[in-house]
Design a protein around this motif. Structure first.
Motif, short mmCIF file in Angstrom:
data_model
loop_
_atom_site.label_atom_id
_atom_site.label_comp_id
_atom_site.label_asym_id
_atom_site.label_seq_id
_atom_site.Cartn_x
_atom_site.Cartn_y
_atom_site.Cartn_z
N GLN A 64 0.86 -1.18 0.00
CA GLN A 64 0.00 0.00 0.00
C GLN A 64 0.90 1.24 0.00
OE1 GLN A 64 -2.10 -0.66 3.67
NE2 GLN A 64 -3.80 -1.70 2.64
N ILE A 65 0.57 2.19 -0.86
CA ILE A 65 1.35 3.43 -0.89
C ILE A 65 0.42 4.63 -0.81
CG2 ILE A 65 3.27 2.44 -2.18
CD1 ILE A 65 2.16 3.78 -4.69
N ASN A 66 0.97 5.70 -0.24
CA ASN A 66 0.32 7.01 -0.13
C ASN A 66 -1.15 6.94 0.28
OD1 ASN A 66 2.77 8.16 -0.79
ND2 ASN A 66 2.32 8.15 -2.97
N GLU A 67 -2.08 7.23 -0.65
CA GLU A 67 -3.50 7.34 -0.32
C GLU A 67 -4.17 5.98 -0.07
OE1 GLU A 67 -4.57 10.42 0.15
OE2 GLU A 67 -2.62 11.12 -0.56
N GLU A 68 -3.51 4.88 -0.44
CA GLU A 68 -4.10 3.55 -0.24
C GLU A 68 -4.07 3.12 1.24
OE1 GLU A 68 -1.85 1.02 -2.78
OE2 GLU A 68 -2.60 1.96 -4.61
N ASP A 104 7.50 8.70 -1.45
CA ASP A 104 6.25 7.99 -1.21
C ASP A 104 6.20 7.44 0.22
OD1 ASP A 104 5.29 8.15 -3.95
OD2 ASP A 104 6.90 6.75 -4.44
N LEU A 105 5.00 7.35 0.74
CA LEU A 105 4.77 6.71 2.03
C LEU A 105 4.32 5.28 1.73
CD1 LEU A 105 4.55 7.13 5.12
CD2 LEU A 105 2.13 7.60 4.76
N VAL A 106 5.13 4.31 2.17
CA VAL A 106 4.88 2.91 1.84
C VAL A 106 4.63 2.13 3.12
CG1 VAL A 106 5.82 0.85 0.74
CG2 VAL A 106 6.38 3.09 -0.17
N ASN A 107 3.54 1.35 3.12
CA ASN A 107 3.19 0.51 4.27
C ASN A 107 3.98 -0.79 4.14
OD1 ASN A 107 1.99 -0.77 6.39
ND2 ASN A 107 -0.11 -0.49 5.66
N ILE A 108 5.08 -0.92 4.89
CA ILE A 108 5.95 -2.09 4.75
C ILE A 108 5.57 -3.24 5.67
CG2 ILE A 108 7.92 -0.85 3.82
CD1 ILE A 108 9.09 -0.82 6.65
N ALA A 109 4.81 -2.96 6.73
CA ALA A 109 4.34 -4.00 7.64
C ALA A 109 2.89 -3.74 8.00
CB ALA A 109 5.21 -4.05 8.90
N PRO A 110 1.95 -4.13 7.10
CA PRO A 110 0.54 -3.81 7.35
C PRO A 110 -0.09 -4.61 8.48
CG PRO A 110 0.78 -5.10 5.34
CD PRO A 110 2.16 -4.78 5.82
N ILE A 111 0.51 -5.73 8.87
CA ILE A 111 -0.08 -6.58 9.90
C ILE A 111 0.22 -6.05 11.30
CG2 ILE A 111 -0.10 -8.94 10.84
CD1 ILE A 111 0.62 -9.86 7.99
N PRO A 171 0.42 -0.12 11.96
CA PRO A 171 1.19 -0.50 10.77
C PRO A 171 2.48 0.33 10.66
CG PRO A 171 -1.09 -0.06 10.19
CD PRO A 171 -0.92 0.33 11.61
N VAL A 172 3.53 -0.29 10.12
CA VAL A 172 4.81 0.39 9.97
C VAL A 172 4.89 0.95 8.55
CG1 VAL A 172 7.31 0.15 10.05
CG2 VAL A 172 5.89 -1.17 11.63
N CYS A 173 5.11 2.26 8.45
CA CYS A 173 5.24 2.92 7.16
C CYS A 173 6.60 3.56 7.04
CB CYS A 173 4.16 3.99 6.99
SG CYS A 173 2.51 3.30 6.87
N LYS A 174 7.11 3.58 5.82
CA LYS A 174 8.44 4.12 5.57
C LYS A 174 8.35 5.12 4.43
CE LYS A 174 13.14 2.40 5.17
NZ LYS A 174 13.98 1.21 5.03
N ILE A 175 9.13 6.19 4.54
CA ILE A 175 9.18 7.20 3.48
C ILE A 175 10.34 6.82 2.57
CG2 ILE A 175 9.53 9.63 2.95
CD1 ILE A 175 8.31 10.29 5.68
N ILE A 176 10.00 6.38 1.34
CA ILE A 176 11.01 5.97 0.37
C ILE A 176 10.55 6.30 -1.04
CG2 ILE A 176 12.08 4.08 1.68
CD1 ILE A 176 10.22 2.14 0.31
N ASP A 177 11.46 6.19 -2.01
CA ASP A 177 11.11 6.31 -3.42
C ASP A 177 10.61 4.94 -3.85
OD1 ASP A 177 10.85 6.74 -6.09
OD2 ASP A 177 12.96 7.25 -6.46
N TYR A 178 9.30 4.80 -4.04
CA TYR A 178 8.69 3.49 -4.28
C TYR A 178 9.16 2.86 -5.59
CZ TYR A 178 5.18 -0.15 -4.66
OH TYR A 178 4.56 -1.38 -4.79
N GLY A 179 9.34 3.65 -6.63
CA GLY A 179 9.80 3.12 -7.92
C GLY A 179 11.18 2.48 -7.78
N LYS A 180 12.07 3.17 -7.09
CA LYS A 180 13.43 2.66 -6.87
C LYS A 180 13.39 1.40 -6.00
CE LYS A 180 17.89 4.19 -5.08
NZ LYS A 180 18.60 5.31 -4.44
N TYR A 181 12.52 1.41 -4.98
CA TYR A 181 12.38 0.26 -4.08
C TYR A 181 11.90 -0.98 -4.84
CZ TYR A 181 10.32 -2.63 -0.39
OH TYR A 181 9.98 -3.67 0.42
#
Length: 170
Positions: A5-9, A43-50, A54-64
């Motif tokens: 999940q990213i940003n608005e999701e 981008d704000l990316v949800n890396i651990a939704p469970i 939830p744990v979110c990280k600020i990263i460049d999603y395309g590069k990730y």
């Protein structure tokens, strides 16, 4: 690759935030986390939704995504697929025929494949399964330079099965 999940999701009210430098920001509201991501043009990316929250990280999603796909491809290159080849025998097989089958099994084993040797019994042959066991022991002796017995001869239904593995990779 699983979709994150990213940003608005992201629908959580609060998230545990990790900023672009990898430092923990603690538990913040989702609005504040999105604002921080927008400020840094990432981008704000949800890396651990469970996790809770939830744990979110600020990263460049395309590069990730690019880096994770690249890592997956590299790990697939290093994998060796082992196939299991089957050789079928009969309890009253001739000596020369057995040697030909053993030669074929040696070819499979030298390529790094596993070999499943099956002795099929029909009718009254089921009363003489000892012959099949002896046959498989002789077969194991014929391939001893290239392979080792991984699974000893055992009955499975009307068949006696033995599995051989190459000793090249051991």
């Amino acid at each position: 690759m699983k979709e994150l999940q990213i940003n608005e999701e992201i629908r959580a009210k609060e998230v545990r935030l990790i900023d672009a430098q990898g430092e923990q920001r603690g538990v913040v509201s989702i609005r504040e986390a999105r604002d921080l991501a927008n400020e840094s043009k990432l981008d704000l990316v949800n890396i651990a939704p469970i996790a809770n929250p939830p744990v979110c990280k600020i990263i460049d999603y395309g590069k990730y995504r690019y880096e994770t796909i690249k890592k997956e491809k590299e790990s697939k290159k290093k994998q060796k697929t082992i196939t299991v080849k089957e050789i079928r025998l009969r309890p009253n097989i001739d000596k020369h025929d057995l040697e030909v089958k053993a030669k074929r099994a040696n070819e499979f084993l030298s390529k790094g494949d596993k070999v499943k040797v099956t002795v099929r019994f029909r009718g009254r042959e089921l009363g003489h399964t000892g012959m099949g066991k002896d046959l498989l022991e002789v077969f194991a002796g014929l391939i001893s330079e290239n392979g080792v017995v991984e699974k000893r001869p055992a009955m499975e239904g009307r068949s006696m099965i033995m599995i051989l593995n190459s000793n090249i990779n051991k």
